[in-house]
Write an enzyme that holds these catalytic residues in place. Structure first.
Site, mmCIF file in Angstrom:
data_model
loop_
_atom_site.group_PDB
_atom_site.id
_atom_site.type_symbol
_atom_site.label_atom_id
_atom_site.label_comp_id
_atom_site.label_asym_id
_atom_site.label_seq_id
_atom_site.Cartn_x
_atom_site.Cartn_y
_atom_site.Cartn_z
ATOM 1 N N ASP A 78 23.531 -21.858 12.767
ATOM 2 C CA ASP A 78 23.558 -23.244 12.029
ATOM 3 C C ASP A 78 24.821 -22.482 11.230
ATOM 4 O O ASP A 78 25.549 -21.145 11.257
ATOM 5 C CB ASP A 78 23.014 -22.935 11.037
ATOM 6 C CG ASP A 78 22.074 -21.819 10.826
ATOM 7 O OD1 ASP A 78 22.616 -20.516 10.904
ATOM 8 O OD2 ASP A 78 20.742 -21.499 9.798
ATOM 9 N N ASN A 147 9.516 -20.729 4.526
ATOM 10 C CA ASN A 147 8.369 -22.033 3.981
ATOM 11 C C ASN A 147 8.650 -22.658 6.450
ATOM 12 O O ASN A 147 8.474 -24.054 6.219
ATOM 13 C CB ASN A 147 9.045 -23.317 4.138
ATOM 14 C CG ASN A 147 10.689 -23.630 4.254
ATOM 15 O OD1 ASN A 147 11.337 -22.797 5.642
ATOM 16 N ND2 ASN A 147 11.291 -24.701 4.278
ATOM 17 N N HIS A 149 10.932 -22.980 8.583
ATOM 18 C CA HIS A 149 12.028 -22.775 9.527
ATOM 19 C C HIS A 149 12.171 -22.430 9.883
ATOM 20 O O HIS A 149 12.625 -20.478 10.400
ATOM 21 C CB HIS A 149 13.293 -23.914 8.155
ATOM 22 C CG HIS A 149 14.413 -22.855 7.657
ATOM 23 N ND1 HIS A 149 14.828 -22.593 6.148
ATOM 24 C CD2 HIS A 149 15.018 -21.574 7.949
ATOM 25 C CE1 HIS A 149 15.261 -21.765 5.769
ATOM 26 N NE2 HIS A 149 15.616 -21.049 6.902
ATOM 27 N N GLU A 154 14.124 -27.713 8.672
ATOM 28 C CA GLU A 154 13.506 -27.689 7.855
ATOM 29 C C GLU A 154 11.768 -28.775 8.139
ATOM 30 O O GLU A 154 11.786 -29.290 8.721
ATOM 31 C CB GLU A 154 13.527 -27.808 6.393
ATOM 32 C CG GLU A 154 14.765 -27.784 5.898
ATOM 33 C CD GLU A 154 14.911 -26.688 5.300
ATOM 34 O OE1 GLU A 154 14.156 -25.219 5.143
ATOM 35 O OE2 GLU A 154 16.078 -26.120 4.540
HETATM 36 C C1 F6R Z 1 19.633 -18.298 9.385
HETATM 37 C C2 F6R Z 1 18.936 -19.314 9.760
HETATM 38 C C3 F6R Z 1 17.805 -18.967 8.362
HETATM 39 C C4 F6R Z 1 16.918 -17.519 8.749
HETATM 40 C C5 F6R Z 1 15.898 -17.732 7.462
HETATM 41 C C6 F6R Z 1 15.520 -16.261 7.621
HETATM 42 O O1 F6R Z 1 21.249 -18.489 10.541
HETATM 43 O O2 F6R Z 1 18.639 -19.907 10.818
HETATM 44 O O3 F6R Z 1 16.820 -19.644 9.446
HETATM 45 O O4 F6R Z 1 17.331 -16.792 10.017
HETATM 46 O O5 F6R Z 1 16.356 -18.559 6.650
HETATM 47 O O6 F6R Z 1 16.405 -16.188 7.116
HETATM 48 P P1 F6R Z 1 16.554 -14.160 6.080
HETATM 49 O O7 F6R Z 1 16.558 -12.558 7.272
HETATM 50 O O8 F6R Z 1 17.316 -13.979 5.441
HETATM 51 O O9 F6R Z 1 15.530 -13.682 5.540
#
Ligand code: F6R
Length: 256
Positions: A78, A147, A149, A154
């Site tokens: 992303d 959450n 995701h 989401e």
């Molecule tokens: C990042 C992404 C997000 C993260 C998720 C966890 O490219 O797509 O889905 O993997 O938000 O983030 P952290 O590791 O910062 O807790």
């Protein structure tokens, strides 16, 4: 032949590592084994706090002469819509800082959705096409949002299929605001691979750390499969590995 219980068919591997460092090392070893087996493999990559350690491990492996990324192709999950690659909170910038600038990868083979291009339809269609032209993703690395995701998919009523543009939820904007000067600077939209894009990867590897993720880890990997917890669909992936640190795995000790 009798019907098989779903649990017997489930192939998800769930590993509680000894520490956050051990989680990173195990995940790096998994990625390294893909690259060793096929030096021209296609890796799907993630940003966020969780993979920083494993990227450092991969850089160390490269510097020690154990691993080459010269022929590897990558696709990141992303990118924020509206951020140029030079912006220090863009995911392109993150990848360069933590991985790409320290290994022998051909930067032309590294793909991140084109955040600076506001034409969402064009960006998303081009991304899906590039993945298809590369022959699909061999191993997709994922983190888990608080959450549930994955990528920026989401909680919703349905599982979005292909790469698309999303409005970020308030909880994700809050969670990511720690990285920006103020919450007003956090972009409100992002381009993300869809659940269909992620599920099409031949293998997936999820890393999760921290006590604040313990509840969502249990829901996502041992609860019902529902778009309200997007990561739960990974229970249906034929080749998924989840590696968590002890804090994130705390509520799953008797389930794993
Ligand atoms: C990042 C992404 C997000 C993260 C998720 C966890 O490219 O797509 O889905 O993997 O938000 O983030 P952290 O590791 O910062 O807790």
């Amino acid at each position: 032949m009798g019907a098989m219980a779903w649990n017997e068919r489930m192939s998800m591997e769930f590993i509680i590592a000894e520490s956050a460092e051990d989680m990173g090392r195990r995940a790096a070893d998994r990625i390294a084994s893909f690259v060793e087996a096929d030096p021209a493999c296609v890796l799907g990559l993630a940003t966020g706090t969780t993979p920083i350690g494993l990227y450092a491990d991969l850089v160390a492996d490269f510097k020690a002469g154990k691993l080459s990324f010269a022929e590897v192709t990558t696709f990141n999950l992303d990118e924020y819509r509206g951020l140029a690659p030079e912006h220090d909170q863009s995911y392109r910038y993150f990848m360069k800082k933590h991985l790409f600038d320290h290994i022998d990868i051909d930067q032309a083979r590294t793909h991140v959705p084109e955040g600076a291009n506001p034409d969402a339809d064009a960006v998303c269609a081009a991304y899906e096409q590039a993945i298809a032209e590369a022959g699909g993703i061999d191993l997709q690395l994922l983190g888990l949002g608080p959450n549930g995701h994955i990528g920026f998919n989401e909680p919703e009523d349905t599982f979005p299929k292909a790469t698309h543009c999303v409005d970020l939820t308030e909880s994700t904007i809050q969670a990511n605001s720690r990285l920006f000067d103020s919450i007003d600077d956090v972009p409100r939209q992002a381009y993300t691979m869809g659940i269909g894009t992620i599920m099409a990867a031949r293998s997936v590897l999820v890393v999760v750390e921290g006590a604040h993720k313990a509840e969502i880890v249990k829901k996502a990997f041992f609860g019902p499969v529902t778009p309200e917890v997007p990561a739960s669909i990974l229970q249906f992936h034929p080749n998924a590995t989840v590696i968590v640190d002890p804090a994130a795995g705390e509520l799953c000790r008797d389930l794993a």
